[in-house]
Write a protein that holds these residues in place. Sequence first.
Motif, PDB file in Angstrom:
ATOM      1  N   GLU A 126       0.894  -1.168   0.000  1.00  0.00           N
ATOM      2  CA  GLU A 126       0.000   0.000   0.000  1.00  0.00           C
ATOM      3  C   GLU A 126       0.920   1.202   0.000  1.00  0.00           C
ATOM      4  O   GLU A 126       1.693   1.391   0.946  1.00  0.00           O
ATOM      5  CB  GLU A 126      -0.789   0.039   1.301  1.00  0.00           C
ATOM      6  N   GLU A 128       1.589   5.161  -0.009  1.00  0.00           N
ATOM      7  CA  GLU A 128       1.071   6.519   0.226  1.00  0.00           C
ATOM      8  C   GLU A 128       2.062   7.528  -0.339  1.00  0.00           C
ATOM      9  O   GLU A 128       3.279   7.322  -0.261  1.00  0.00           O
ATOM     10  CB  GLU A 128       0.882   6.759   1.726  1.00  0.00           C
ATOM     11  N   GLU A 174      -5.943  10.344   0.618  1.00  0.00           N
ATOM     12  CA  GLU A 174      -5.699   9.848   1.981  1.00  0.00           C
ATOM     13  C   GLU A 174      -5.990  10.957   2.987  1.00  0.00           C
ATOM     14  O   GLU A 174      -6.575  11.980   2.647  1.00  0.00           O
ATOM     15  CB  GLU A 174      -4.237   9.362   2.086  1.00  0.00           C
ATOM     16  N   GLU A 181      -3.106   7.636  -2.189  1.00  0.00           N
ATOM     17  CA  GLU A 181      -2.600   6.273  -1.960  1.00  0.00           C
ATOM     18  C   GLU A 181      -3.018   5.352  -3.100  1.00  0.00           C
ATOM     19  O   GLU A 181      -4.130   5.481  -3.630  1.00  0.00           O
ATOM     20  CB  GLU A 181      -3.171   5.765  -0.630  1.00  0.00           C
TER      21      GLU A 181
HETATM   22 MG    MG Z   1      -3.170   4.575   4.001  1.00  0.00          MG
END
Ligand code: MG
Length: 437
Positions: A126, A128, A174, A181
């Motif tokens: 994930e 960001e 985000e 993200e």
């Molecule tokens: Mg996040």
Amino acid sequence: MSESGLIYLLWSDLVGMTRTRGVPLQDFDSRLESGLGWACAGQAMTPFEHLADNPWGPVDEVRQIPDADTRFTIPASGEHPAIHAVLCDSRPSPGEDWSACVRSFCRKAIADLKAETGLDLISAFELEFLLHGPDFVPEAPFSFAAARAQHGFLTELEAMLSAAGVAPETVEPEYGRGQYEISCSPRPALKAADAALVSCEITREAARRHGIRASFSPKPTPEHVGNGSHIHLSLANAEGLNVTYDGAHPLGLSETAAKFCAGILAHFDALLAITAPSPVSYHRLGPHHWSTGYRCIGWQNREAAIRIMPGISRDPEKAAKGFNLEIRASDCTASPYLAVGVLARAGLEGIRKNLSLPGPAEIDPADMSEEARLEAGITPLPESLDAALEAFKTDEVVRGWFSDDLYQSFMSVKSWEADYARSTAPEHLFARYRRTY
Ligand code: MG
Ligand code: GLU
């Protein structure tokens, strides 16, 4: 091949940067076997214009050899020509592994896990990032306004990621000002690390084409919300079934997964030197930021170093399929290959030694009493790069996973960064990491 233009041979280094040399596309086939030469010492590049002390000096060379399966194209748009690229392994000669190649480090760790347990490691990152630039106007966190304001960029980003074979699971605004993200989809762990690298580079390129910049620096400024690169992990058996879950365990972990987590937690302080390896990483980590400040595991706990992510379905079979572990104390200044590699090795160590899991953090560990934390074996994570490097140095097990060349060059680069941070004004330091990552 009769196409015209360039293809970039890409490889990732110890500081999580993608380095490259380009060749004419028409010569690509002839480069497949022996690639291109590169000074071994290049592996000791800091993120800036500086080569750290290293075991090789000016003499030795490795070949950057394309892995043809990883070839991808970022499509042309507007006045921007298509970009062709391929990921490489660094090898002394075709077919031979280099002791300081991060991709081969990752591949071997996953292979050892598989050889000893029969299990495949599945992973997803994930990612960001902060959008910024003179004309960039941030909108409210998670808002549709923040999505609409960047809809052109986000749409092109999705198209580019899909065209490159790394279609994301989600793309969204985000919590932070200007923060967005992408969640990558799960894949076998080496491919997941490849996808993380490609996704970051494509995000930077999509932003550039839209007149903005995307920065994955863990802490773009002291005021901005930190950018994590959470690493999701699960274990799959030979039939491809997720075997991370067991409803009988208080945390829903299968016996093997519990040991796997115990191994990661046992070595977490040292692992941090690899998963959060820059001075600015430690401005992101810490309690109450949802980035994690404590070495602990917790069910759906965003303040735990390992967050257990249960599957969402009511159907137990489907729920087991989605069950996974999220390692939260990692960021994009890390090599995705070294990060996945050390997590696989630490997990394997836990399985080998039958390690048992310490008590879980049921709330934010920073809000637990000192006594309760002690009882559960929950300790604060190293609070600086120096402290994490010290933990790495003194953890014989983790140290043993690294060849001497890889260890020495990693330590040399990272010690240089720690020194650089000490002698650099904070605004300048944050700006350099923001610009570079
Ligand atoms: Mg996040
Ligand atoms: N930005 C937080 C971090 O630094 C994570 C927020 C979230 O997605 O839970 O890790």
